[in-house]
Design a protein around this motif. Structure first.
Motif, mmCIF file in Angstrom:
data_model
loop_
_atom_site.group_PDB
_atom_site.id
_atom_site.type_symbol
_atom_site.label_atom_id
_atom_site.label_comp_id
_atom_site.label_asym_id
_atom_site.label_seq_id
_atom_site.Cartn_x
_atom_site.Cartn_y
_atom_site.Cartn_z
ATOM 1 N N GLU B 123 50.235 72.055 12.323
ATOM 2 C CA GLU B 123 50.581 70.732 11.779
ATOM 3 C C GLU B 123 51.688 70.851 10.730
ATOM 4 O OE1 GLU B 123 49.759 67.590 12.425
ATOM 5 O OE2 GLU B 123 48.355 68.045 14.045
ATOM 6 N N PHE B 124 51.672 71.969 10.005
ATOM 7 C CA PHE B 124 52.681 72.172 8.965
ATOM 8 C C PHE B 124 54.077 72.341 9.564
ATOM 9 C CE2 PHE B 124 55.071 75.252 6.309
ATOM 10 C CZ PHE B 124 55.279 74.435 5.200
ATOM 11 N N VAL B 125 54.192 73.131 10.610
ATOM 12 C CA VAL B 125 55.534 73.397 11.154
ATOM 13 C C VAL B 125 56.017 72.305 12.100
ATOM 14 C CG1 VAL B 125 55.392 75.906 10.878
ATOM 15 C CG2 VAL B 125 54.694 74.876 13.053
ATOM 16 N N ALA B 126 55.075 71.616 12.769
ATOM 17 C CA ALA B 126 55.519 70.705 13.836
ATOM 18 C C ALA B 126 54.849 69.338 13.828
ATOM 19 C CB ALA B 126 55.263 71.366 15.201
ATOM 20 N N GLY B 127 53.912 69.124 12.902
ATOM 21 C CA GLY B 127 53.171 67.871 12.938
ATOM 22 C C GLY B 127 53.267 67.100 11.631
ATOM 23 N N ALA B 128 52.108 66.733 11.103
ATOM 24 C CA ALA B 128 52.053 65.823 9.946
ATOM 25 C C ALA B 128 52.609 66.430 8.664
ATOM 26 C CB ALA B 128 50.611 65.363 9.734
ATOM 27 N N ARG B 130 55.445 68.566 8.708
ATOM 28 C CA ARG B 130 56.687 69.278 9.059
ATOM 29 C C ARG B 130 57.807 69.062 8.051
ATOM 30 N NH1 ARG B 130 55.892 65.025 11.946
ATOM 31 N NH2 ARG B 130 57.507 63.478 12.308
ATOM 32 N N ASP B 131 57.722 68.015 7.206
ATOM 33 C CA ASP B 131 58.793 67.745 6.240
ATOM 34 C C ASP B 131 58.403 68.090 4.802
ATOM 35 O OD1 ASP B 131 56.900 65.766 6.385
ATOM 36 O OD2 ASP B 131 58.259 64.166 5.792
ATOM 37 N N VAL B 132 57.310 68.840 4.597
ATOM 38 C CA VAL B 132 56.924 69.230 3.238
ATOM 39 C C VAL B 132 56.790 70.747 3.154
ATOM 40 C CG1 VAL B 132 55.747 67.033 2.768
ATOM 41 C CG2 VAL B 132 54.430 68.987 3.674
ATOM 42 N N ARG B 133 56.620 71.250 1.925
ATOM 43 C CA ARG B 133 56.501 72.696 1.717
ATOM 44 C C ARG B 133 55.077 73.105 1.307
ATOM 45 N NH1 ARG B 133 59.558 76.517 3.231
ATOM 46 N NH2 ARG B 133 59.408 77.684 1.282
ATOM 47 N N ASN B 134 54.292 72.114 0.864
ATOM 48 C CA ASN B 134 52.939 72.390 0.369
ATOM 49 C C ASN B 134 51.976 71.402 1.009
ATOM 50 O OD1 ASN B 134 53.574 74.282 -2.141
ATOM 51 N ND2 ASN B 134 55.056 72.603 -2.161
ATOM 52 N N ASN B 274 48.305 70.850 -6.280
ATOM 53 C CA ASN B 274 49.433 69.908 -6.339
ATOM 54 C C ASN B 274 50.300 69.957 -5.071
ATOM 55 O OD1 ASN B 274 52.429 69.615 -8.429
ATOM 56 N ND2 ASN B 274 51.330 68.008 -7.352
ATOM 57 N N PRO B 275 49.669 69.750 -3.901
ATOM 58 C CA PRO B 275 50.441 69.707 -2.650
ATOM 59 C C PRO B 275 51.103 68.348 -2.470
ATOM 60 C CG PRO B 275 48.146 69.288 -2.156
ATOM 61 C CD PRO B 275 48.233 69.522 -3.665
ATOM 62 N N GLU B 276 52.170 68.310 -1.690
ATOM 63 C CA GLU B 276 52.778 67.012 -1.381
ATOM 64 C C GLU B 276 51.906 66.191 -0.445
ATOM 65 O OE1 GLU B 276 54.780 69.931 -0.898
ATOM 66 O OE2 GLU B 276 56.892 69.305 -1.054
ATOM 67 N N ARG B 277 51.154 66.879 0.421
ATOM 68 C CA ARG B 277 50.458 66.144 1.477
ATOM 69 C C ARG B 277 49.117 66.798 1.791
ATOM 70 N NH1 ARG B 277 54.649 64.633 5.830
ATOM 71 N NH2 ARG B 277 55.460 63.571 3.989
ATOM 72 N N ILE B 278 48.141 65.947 2.092
ATOM 73 C CA ILE B 278 46.856 66.407 2.623
ATOM 74 C C ILE B 278 46.687 65.751 3.984
ATOM 75 C CG2 ILE B 278 44.355 66.396 2.319
ATOM 76 C CD1 ILE B 278 44.861 66.383 -0.736
ATOM 77 N N VAL B 279 46.369 66.559 4.975
ATOM 78 C CA VAL B 279 46.322 66.091 6.364
ATOM 79 C C VAL B 279 44.892 66.222 6.894
ATOM 80 C CG1 VAL B 279 47.151 66.556 8.706
ATOM 81 C CG2 VAL B 279 48.730 66.711 6.752
ATOM 82 N N PHE B 280 44.410 65.160 7.527
ATOM 83 C CA PHE B 280 43.084 65.184 8.151
ATOM 84 C C PHE B 280 43.224 65.386 9.653
ATOM 85 C CE2 PHE B 280 42.822 62.223 4.523
ATOM 86 C CZ PHE B 280 41.997 62.972 3.717
ATOM 87 N N ALA B 281 42.386 66.244 10.200
ATOM 88 C CA ALA B 281 42.386 66.499 11.640
ATOM 89 C C ALA B 281 40.947 66.528 12.134
ATOM 90 C CB ALA B 281 43.099 67.827 11.917
#
Lengths: 336, 336
Positions: B123-128, B130-134, B274-281
């Protein structure tokens, strides 16, 4: 001579502590002066510039021997810009471009870090974490601060706000925190919270409902600290620890809960980051084994047994020098 | 031709999913086969070796075009040794040196990762993400798994056990977890826990004490799911979400608590990392906005307002492909 030493400055509202690390990371000189914060920014800034000269003179080092200066400072900043937005207890420090201004004044590259992170990095390089690669520090003082080091690197997060371990919510919908949240670890396990919780519990008469402790210092019913509280005296975490040790049932209960919530925080750090070590610092660790032993006991009770990934729980070893050592070490990292 | 593609294999108890990423990180081919786990290790291993040949043939690539193969696998492993200790639902996979054995069989370098970490990295490289670093991912399925990415790097911790977000203790002394702890996030916010909690609450008659819901599907007193439970039918989180949407008071309460505990977990991730994004799957995100909206609402209520460091909360976008994409991407990282 190549610039191989670094200077660390721990800038607080009352004292400025500073020191020099050599190329091997050893503290070769340290000093401290009063901040004299009440005289405003220009005054404190001039004292900081003088302090560098004094350090160099006393350590018999040329200015060219210093590769960088690291600051550990309280309050919000933007690291990428090198700007301090404000500092508690230092009037006049609003939106100060400290990094560039101090570099101009001293001719030495400057790096800024928040004080909790600097102290954590200090313990990591020279104190309780010096032999591991992954460490979290919890500083148990007026609040609960902290720092996270992963694979040898201090973690700052996307917006320089990582490591705010004191504001992890440990009790859902629990005690109100000045930060606006409820149930923050800080509201249970800071030195201040230990004292606050005892005073509140006595105010609510909780001590009167507990079985008599039989403690030797207990006079009459209720907590041994009730008389002092009724008398308007300030109660500190040290008082609570002493009362708990002497058999005060309410103090013992609050102290045990303090250890339990710290243990739960450690379980959460374990599962999220899997560090080798978690280090406790700050005023509360003056209790020594009276803190560490119950935290370890609760940790063993709270953590899983399906994997052997438990971090070691230890007390910090550098006391007041952690911040300046960490700031100096970070100045070296920044220069690499 | 330089070896610039990588293969990712997501090895589960029922299906093996696999795909090829090109040098640009784009999925250029994917396939899946049944695992046939019941025939034991040698059989599954042979299928995996064949699968690589099939992938190469179908994608019209030479073996020399593949720089590495990444596996995402469930269960405990020692990454540094490349050994799988056991795999749930795959009998005969005890202490298998999969990395070296598969490299010998295919002639291609192999890297292992646990499946939750691989999916998070996908998800980090290609999904939700892909535009953040953390980014932190929480996978809400039978349990709650996860993965932590900081500064673009997957975090494994000192003993390869980082990212076990499901076992962060969210409710002190709360519900028992099979892991041995109490109050794990997994016991409140996994798909399984949502169903379990409803069934238990109905068993305890909690629905009978709630005000009548007036939901159109509600027959008589209590939860609209009571009849199905009494009838011995399996209840899933999908049933709970549907009942909550249709006005079932107990289901709505349990679903709201699910969102609240997820929100609290997000606050804790915010402050620690302090991540930019938290993703639920995971399966629970099939509820879509019925999950995301209440989690965001609770997050706004639970988090502080003294800093603007709130992560964005988003749903995963790659569904079943996250694991194989992440495994292939990690094979590239390992080769660099």
């Amino acid at each position: 001579m190549a610039a191989q030493h670094t200077i660390g400055i721990d800038l607080g509202g009352t004292y400025i502590k500073a020191g020099i690390l050599n190329a091997g990371g050893k503290l070769v000189h340290r000093t401290s002066i009063t901040t004299e914060a009440e005289f405003g920014f220009d005054h404190v800034f001039a004292r900081l510039v003088d302090l560098v000269d004094i350090l160099l003179r006393d350590a018999k080092l040329e200015r060219s021997a210093i590769a960088g200066i690291g600051f550990g400072t309280p309050g919000p900043m933007t690291r990428s810009l090198g700007v301090i937005h404000a500092m508690p207890n230092l009037p006049g420090w609003e939106n100060v471009p400290l990094r560039d201004k101090f570099r101009e004044a001293t001719g030495i590259p400057v790096t800024l870090e928040n004080d909790a992170n600097a102290a954590a990095f200090g313990e990591f390089v020279a104190g309780a974490g010096r032999d591991v690669r992954n460490m979290v520090m919890l500083t148990l003082g007026t609040g609960v601060g902290g720092g996270v080091i992963i694979n040898g690197e201090l973690q700052r997060g996307a917006m320089d706000n990582a490591g705010e371990v004191g504001h992890m919510i440990t009790v859902p919908n629990g005690r109100k925190c000045p930060c606006g949240q409820r149930g923050c670890l800080e509201r249970y396990s800071s030195a201040q919270a230990v004292a606050d919780r005892l005073v509140e519990a006595v105010g609510a008469g909780e001590d009167l409902a507990l079985p008599s402790s039989g403690g030797s210092t207990s006079a009459g019913r209720g907590s041994s600290l009730r008389a002092a509280i009724d008398d308007g005296q300030d109660i500190t975490s040290t008082d609570v620890v002493r009362a708990a040790t002497e058999g005060d049932a309410l103090a013992a209960q609050i102290w045990d809960e303090t250890a339990m919530y710290l243990a739960i925080a450690c379980v959460n750090l374990q599962h999220l980051l899997n560090p080798e070590r978690i280090v406790f610092a700050g005023g509360l660790i003056n209790a020594g084994d009276k803190l560490l032993t119950p935290v370890r006991t609760h940790f063993e009770q709270q953590t899983w047994r399906i994997a052997k990934d438990q971090p070691q729980l230890e007390l910090a070893t550098l006391a007041g020098d952690a911040g300046l050592i960490g700031a100096a070490a970070l100045a070296r990292v920044a220069g690499e």
